[in-house]
Design a protein around this motif. Sequence first.
Motif, PDB file in Angstrom:
ATOM      1  N   LEU A 163       0.831  -1.202   0.000  1.00  0.00           N
ATOM      2  CA  LEU A 163       0.000   0.000   0.000  1.00  0.00           C
ATOM      3  C   LEU A 163       0.864   1.251   0.000  1.00  0.00           C
ATOM      4  N   SER A 164       1.916   1.261   0.805  1.00  0.00           N
ATOM      5  CA  SER A 164       2.809   2.404   0.900  1.00  0.00           C
ATOM      6  C   SER A 164       4.248   1.942   0.775  1.00  0.00           C
ATOM      7  N   LYS A 165       5.076   2.699   0.052  1.00  0.00           N
ATOM      8  CA  LYS A 165       6.484   2.321  -0.084  1.00  0.00           C
ATOM      9  C   LYS A 165       7.221   2.479   1.235  1.00  0.00           C
ATOM     10  N   ASN A 166       6.684   3.343   2.127  1.00  0.00           N
ATOM     11  CA  ASN A 166       7.270   3.527   3.453  1.00  0.00           C
ATOM     12  C   ASN A 166       6.367   2.893   4.508  1.00  0.00           C
ATOM     13  N   TRP A 167       6.961   2.168   5.437  1.00  0.00           N
ATOM     14  CA  TRP A 167       6.187   1.559   6.510  1.00  0.00           C
ATOM     15  C   TRP A 167       5.717   2.648   7.462  1.00  0.00           C
ATOM     16  N   GLY A 168       4.426   2.628   7.796  1.00  0.00           N
ATOM     17  CA  GLY A 168       3.878   3.587   8.736  1.00  0.00           C
ATOM     18  C   GLY A 168       4.077   3.120  10.164  1.00  0.00           C
ATOM     19  N   SER A 169       3.840   4.026  11.101  1.00  0.00           N
ATOM     20  CA  SER A 169       3.946   3.671  12.510  1.00  0.00           C
ATOM     21  C   SER A 169       2.583   3.232  13.040  1.00  0.00           C
ATOM     22  N   ILE A 170       2.598   2.642  14.227  1.00  0.00           N
ATOM     23  CA  ILE A 170       1.355   2.224  14.868  1.00  0.00           C
ATOM     24  C   ILE A 170       0.938   3.325  15.821  1.00  0.00           C
ATOM     25  N   ASN A 171      -0.055   4.117  15.401  1.00  0.00           N
ATOM     26  CA  ASN A 171      -0.497   5.238  16.219  1.00  0.00           C
ATOM     27  C   ASN A 171      -1.423   4.735  17.333  1.00  0.00           C
ATOM     28  N   PRO A 172      -1.793   5.606  18.290  1.00  0.00           N
ATOM     29  CA  PRO A 172      -2.624   5.154  19.418  1.00  0.00           C
ATOM     30  C   PRO A 172      -3.956   4.523  19.010  1.00  0.00           C
ATOM     31  N   ALA A 173      -4.570   5.028  17.949  1.00  0.00           N
ATOM     32  CA  ALA A 173      -5.852   4.460  17.513  1.00  0.00           C
ATOM     33  C   ALA A 173      -5.665   3.012  17.055  1.00  0.00           C
ATOM     34  N   PHE A 221       8.379  11.988  18.347  1.00  0.00           N
ATOM     35  CA  PHE A 221       7.239  11.230  18.856  1.00  0.00           C
ATOM     36  C   PHE A 221       5.999  11.507  18.017  1.00  0.00           C
ATOM     37  N   LYS A 222       5.785  12.778  17.693  1.00  0.00           N
ATOM     38  CA  LYS A 222       4.593  13.115  16.899  1.00  0.00           C
ATOM     39  C   LYS A 222       4.686  12.520  15.504  1.00  0.00           C
ATOM     40  N   GLU A 223       5.889  12.473  14.924  1.00  0.00           N
ATOM     41  CA  GLU A 223       6.037  11.875  13.596  1.00  0.00           C
ATOM     42  C   GLU A 223       5.726  10.391  13.623  1.00  0.00           C
ATOM     43  N   MET A 224       6.215   9.679  14.650  1.00  0.00           N
ATOM     44  CA  MET A 224       6.044   8.231  14.681  1.00  0.00           C
ATOM     45  C   MET A 224       4.639   7.816  15.078  1.00  0.00           C
ATOM     46  N   PHE A 225       4.028   8.554  16.020  1.00  0.00           N
ATOM     47  CA  PHE A 225       2.749   8.110  16.567  1.00  0.00           C
ATOM     48  C   PHE A 225       1.587   9.055  16.270  1.00  0.00           C
ATOM     49  N   GLU A 283      14.801  17.693  23.904  1.00  0.00           N
ATOM     50  CA  GLU A 283      13.348  17.812  23.929  1.00  0.00           C
ATOM     51  C   GLU A 283      12.759  18.138  22.568  1.00  0.00           C
ATOM     52  N   PHE A 284      13.476  18.902  21.742  1.00  0.00           N
ATOM     53  CA  PHE A 284      12.953  19.245  20.427  1.00  0.00           C
ATOM     54  C   PHE A 284      12.784  17.987  19.575  1.00  0.00           C
ATOM     55  N   LYS A 285      13.847  17.195  19.486  1.00  0.00           N
ATOM     56  CA  LYS A 285      13.754  15.967  18.679  1.00  0.00           C
ATOM     57  C   LYS A 285      12.776  14.982  19.301  1.00  0.00           C
ATOM     58  N   LEU A 286      12.739  14.943  20.628  1.00  0.00           N
ATOM     59  CA  LEU A 286      11.824  14.048  21.322  1.00  0.00           C
ATOM     60  C   LEU A 286      10.374  14.362  20.968  1.00  0.00           C
ATOM     61  N   TYR A 339      11.654  14.101  11.089  1.00  0.00           N
ATOM     62  CA  TYR A 339      12.526  14.563  12.154  1.00  0.00           C
ATOM     63  C   TYR A 339      13.354  13.405  12.703  1.00  0.00           C
ATOM     64  N   VAL A 340      12.764  12.209  12.718  1.00  0.00           N
ATOM     65  CA  VAL A 340      13.476  11.042  13.212  1.00  0.00           C
ATOM     66  C   VAL A 340      14.210  10.405  12.031  1.00  0.00           C
ATOM     67  N   LEU A 341      15.519  10.565  11.998  1.00  0.00           N
ATOM     68  CA  LEU A 341      16.268  10.175  10.812  1.00  0.00           C
ATOM     69  C   LEU A 341      17.022   8.864  10.974  1.00  0.00           C
ATOM     70  N   THR A 342      17.385   8.497  12.196  1.00  0.00           N
ATOM     71  CA  THR A 342      18.227   7.320  12.379  1.00  0.00           C
ATOM     72  C   THR A 342      17.465   6.194  13.058  1.00  0.00           C
ATOM     73  N   ARG A 343      17.971   4.994  12.888  1.00  0.00           N
ATOM     74  CA  ARG A 343      17.390   3.834  13.546  1.00  0.00           C
ATOM     75  C   ARG A 343      17.459   3.999  15.068  1.00  0.00           C
ATOM     76  N   GLN A 344      18.573   4.528  15.548  1.00  0.00           N
ATOM     77  CA  GLN A 344      18.734   4.719  16.982  1.00  0.00           C
ATOM     78  C   GLN A 344      17.701   5.694  17.529  1.00  0.00           C
ATOM     79  N   ASP A 345      17.429   6.765  16.777  1.00  0.00           N
ATOM     80  CA  ASP A 345      16.392   7.714  17.191  1.00  0.00           C
ATOM     81  C   ASP A 345      15.036   7.022  17.304  1.00  0.00           C
ATOM     82  N   LYS A 346      14.694   6.201  16.320  1.00  0.00           N
ATOM     83  CA  LYS A 346      13.406   5.518  16.322  1.00  0.00           C
ATOM     84  C   LYS A 346      13.299   4.567  17.514  1.00  0.00           C
TER      85      LYS A 346
END
Length: 300
Positions: free
Chosen positions: A134-144, A235-239, A228-231, A190-197
């Motif tokens: 469906l998407s070339k990029n894997w999406g995140s699992i949001n709260p819903a 977080f908002k980008e992933m979830f 805190e900025f990246k956090l 904003y989250v660019l690296t595996r470690q950040d994710k």
Amino acid sequence: MEELTQELVNETGKFRSVSWCTDDLRVSHNISQYQGSERIPISRRDDVVRLHFGLKGDYQFTHQQLNKRFDLVGSHQNMMYSEGFDIILENKTPQVETFGIQFSKASFISFAQNADNQLEDFCEAVISGKSIMLSKNWGSINPAIENVIRQVIHCPYSGGMKQIFILSKCLELLVLSAESSLKNAGKRAYVLTRQDKEKIIAVRDLINGRLESPPTLSEIGKLVGMNEFKLKHGFKEMFQTTIFGYLTDQRLNTAFQYLRDTQKTAAEVAFELGYATPQHFNNAFKKRFGVTPNLVRNNP
């Protein structure tokens, strides 16, 4: 609806799978505990559309029909189709937890063919037998999405009601997955690296483990080693919600489940989840669900 539980222990680890099946639908929740890094071939010949949700753990897999290799961090989801399914799975963490939905080709098309443009294009590929995601990029699992998966895993019903409930939740996950993919398209990362994710996922797990006494933003940043900025933006980008919004959703969804499935009173639930007063809990609950906690408690 048939329910099947499978457990396996061998030299590579411990594996547990719970599945719920009908002729046109298969839903599964899988937890794998590996002794070390493994390469596991998996092949299926069924002609189905797969919704895949990676709940916990890092792994990579090579998909023969898609001719792609994916390197995935926990909390990801996508939708895919191929005639046959041959992959090599390689775990990167000791525990991997996944949730999957398989719609028969015909039933998926009947549900999704006249939906939005994205799903219509996906359905055309499925009808033609083309391997596609469906998407070339894997999406995140949001709260819903997370909440609906939890409702399926802890389904309170049995018999025919259980079948209706699980089907309705699978259709809800189909909509939420497609919606999440559409929202994420073209957004700045904003989250660019595996470690950040991995750090952002650790934040989510930290919040889930401390709903009654959540850490402050500065405490979270120190614990995971992230400014805190990246956090906040990561977080908002992933979830697709803020840290405070996620905490609020998890508290209220957990409260609803407690009121529906246990004998705890509304006051006990409020105290257990860290609300300052029962009235504060009552107001937040009514705003979120449109009914008071006592109404849910008295009408499970």
